[in-house]
Design a protein around this motif. Structure first.
Motif, short mmCIF file in Angstrom:
data_model
loop_
_atom_site.label_atom_id
_atom_site.label_comp_id
_atom_site.label_asym_id
_atom_site.label_seq_id
_atom_site.Cartn_x
_atom_site.Cartn_y
_atom_site.Cartn_z
N PRO A 75 10.42 1.97 -7.73
CA PRO A 75 10.73 2.09 -5.83
C PRO A 75 9.31 2.56 -5.61
N PRO A 76 9.23 1.86 -4.57
CA PRO A 76 7.81 2.71 -3.61
C PRO A 76 7.97 4.45 -3.25
N VAL B 79 2.85 -8.18 -5.46
CA VAL B 79 2.45 -8.57 -6.24
C VAL B 79 2.12 -7.57 -7.51
N ARG B 80 1.44 -6.62 -6.81
CA ARG B 80 1.81 -4.96 -8.27
C ARG B 80 3.72 -5.11 -8.58
N ASP C 42 5.55 12.22 16.71
CA ASP C 42 6.80 11.22 16.08
C ASP C 42 6.46 11.30 14.37
N VAL C 43 7.18 11.37 14.21
CA VAL C 43 7.74 10.60 12.88
C VAL C 43 8.30 9.78 12.34
N VAL C 44 7.18 9.63 10.78
CA VAL C 44 6.94 7.99 10.55
C VAL C 44 7.19 8.00 9.02
N THR C 45 7.46 7.00 8.42
CA THR C 45 7.48 6.85 6.85
C THR C 45 5.78 6.52 6.50
N ILE C 46 5.79 6.37 5.40
CA ILE C 46 4.44 6.64 4.56
C ILE C 46 5.29 6.26 3.02
N ARG C 47 3.85 5.28 3.04
CA ARG C 47 4.26 4.51 1.65
C ARG C 47 3.03 5.19 0.84
N LEU C 48 2.90 5.56 -0.58
CA LEU C 48 1.46 6.19 -1.22
C LEU C 48 1.85 4.86 -1.57
N ILE C 49 0.26 4.68 -1.67
CA ILE C 49 -0.92 3.65 -1.96
C ILE C 49 -0.78 4.54 -3.74
N ASP C 50 0.26 3.38 -4.85
CA ASP C 50 -0.12 3.41 -5.95
C ASP C 50 -1.00 1.99 -6.43
N TYR C 51 -2.17 2.53 -7.22
CA TYR C 51 -2.36 1.10 -7.57
C TYR C 51 -2.44 0.93 -9.45
N ASP C 52 -2.04 1.67 -10.11
CA ASP C 52 -1.50 1.93 -11.31
C ASP C 52 -0.14 1.95 -11.52
#
Ligand code: AMP
Ligand code: MG
Length: 401
Positions: A322-323, A308-309, A391-401
């Motif tokens: 882009p995230p 939704v954001r 292990d190497v993983v992909t993370i996505r930062l939580i951006d609210y604004d």
């Protein structure tokens, strides 16, 4: 089930940016989106000026290999200016920001000179333009300073003010209607009976909408009652640009949002191959775009962030962002058995020698603490996987604004 990426792009493709714009004071424009590009009406700075506290000289007077002693003919604090030129053998005392007088082409920082009375001794090795900020160094008159679609951050506001602009054309703020559904969902302030829950979705989502600069039309919480839900949704579809509901889009007996809107044809009910947040609904409701989020608090807010954001940002005409994703080293153990894309709530640690991430613990879709503690989502592809330390993983930062 629809893959997450497909659901995301199909939903976004339906969003039409709002075209109406308003002129508002720059000082009140934080977070708003430019509806037209801003073209510079002037150079910034408007005049060549000193980048240092020191002495303005003619570089040709100081060209030799020996120190030279010059006469200080004036004192120029920022805000003052000297209109008559420097002649041979003359210098001015000049402060940072003061305009460079005619004839002067070099500012010598005060730390390297010797001052005695009205005389100043300048060491050799000067160059033309030294410590001078030329006119237009920051912004050139008539160039595009900011594009349409720019979301105004604090530095942008300063930039607009540096151009002398008092007002700016921005997209009208979207009105977003918000509705919680469920017989068991209560407003805080009354004690709960067994099986009841407080309406945490509406406060989370109000916060998320406020952070995005939306105007909120709060429709409260509605019981699982066909007529009430239908009436409120009709009102929302007339008054808002976007409508967000939580609950009632799953496959239970009382999932009435689905039942009420199901006949409309313009709403798609999707099982999205993601966790949390599998049941979701998207489409058009009157003149508004519609987002039906699952009722579970973690699912609702996670789907808001992921789906939704970006849609609401597109509604405001903001350029797509882009995230923010990066690779991180996983610490802990995790066993993913299902075939949905997983967005595990995690804490990312940004250490100088690298980023590592751990989960926030139990990940049930009703465990809101898992999201409250998180600053990132660990993104795991659809296939089952086992993760262990290192292990190497992909993370996505939580951006609210
Ligand atoms: P539903 O999607 O309506 O089946 O709801 C799924 C779960 O989320 C149920 O356990 C509900 O009690 C809970 N829930 C639904 N709406 C809310 C809300 N507004 N705040 C907190 N929990 C909710
Ligand atoms: Mg419900």
């Amino acid at each position: 089930m629809i893959p997450f990426d497909e659901a995301h792009s199909r939903m976004l493709a339906e969003i039409q940016p709002i075209r109406e714009s308003v002129a508002i004071p720059v000082a009140e424009a934080l977070g708003r989106v430019l509806s037209v590009p801003v073209i510079a009406p002037a150079d910034v700075p408007n005049h060549a000026n000193s980048a240092m506290d020191g002495y303005g000289v003619r570089s040709m007077d100081c060209a030799g290999s020996e120190p030279v002693t010059l006469t200080v003919i004036a004192d120029l604090p920022a805000g003052d200016r000297l209109t008559n030129p420097l002649w041979e053998g003359e210098a001015v005392r000049i402060m940072t920001g003061a305009p460079i007088p005619p004839g002067c082409d070099c500012v010598v920082m005060q730390e390297v000179v010797r001052r005695e009375g009205d005389r100043v001794t300048i060491p050799p090795g000067r160059s033309i333009g030294e410590n001078i900020r030329p006119a237009g160094e920051d912004i050139r008159c008539a160039t595009e300073v900011l594009p349409a679609g720019c979301r105004l951050r604090p530095a942008h506001l300063g930039l607009l003010t540096s151009l002398g602009l008092e007002r700016v054309e921005v997209v009208r703020r979207p009105v977003v209607a918000l509705l919680s559904t469920g017989n068991e969902v209560m407003e805080p302030g009354t004690p709960l009976l067994p099986g009841q829950v407080y309406d945490s979705n509406r406060t989370s989502l109000r916060g998320a909408l406020t952070a995005l600069g939306m105007e909120i039309l709060d429709l409260g919480v509605v019981r699982d009652d066909r007529e009430r839900i239908a009436a409120l949704l009709r009102q929302a579809g007339e008054e808002a640009d976007a409508v967000i509901t939580t609950g009632g889009v799953s496959v239970g007996d009382h999932d009435l949002v689905k039942e009420v809107l199901g006949g409309q044809g313009e709403i798609h009910f999707w099982q999205v191959a993601m966790k949390p947040g599998k049941p979701q609904a998207y489409g058009r409701l009157g003149r508004a775009c519609f987002f039906g989020l699952p009722g579970n608090p973690v699912s609702g807010l996670t789907v808001f962030l992921l789906m939704v954001r970006p849609a609401l940002l597109r509604l405001t005409g903001a350029a797509d962002e882009p995230p923010r994703q990066l690779r991180a080293t996983f610490r802990g153990r995790l066993n993913k058995k299902h075939n949905r894309m997983d967005f595990i709530r995690g804490v990312a640690h940004f250490d100088p020698d690298g980023v590592w991430v751990e989960t926030t613990g139990a990940q049930g879709s009703g465990i809101l603490t898992s999201l409250a503690k998180a600053n990132a989502l660990i993104v795991l592809a659809e296939a089952p996987v086992t993760l262990q330390d290192g292990d190497v993983v992909t993370i996505r930062l939580i951006d609210y604004d």
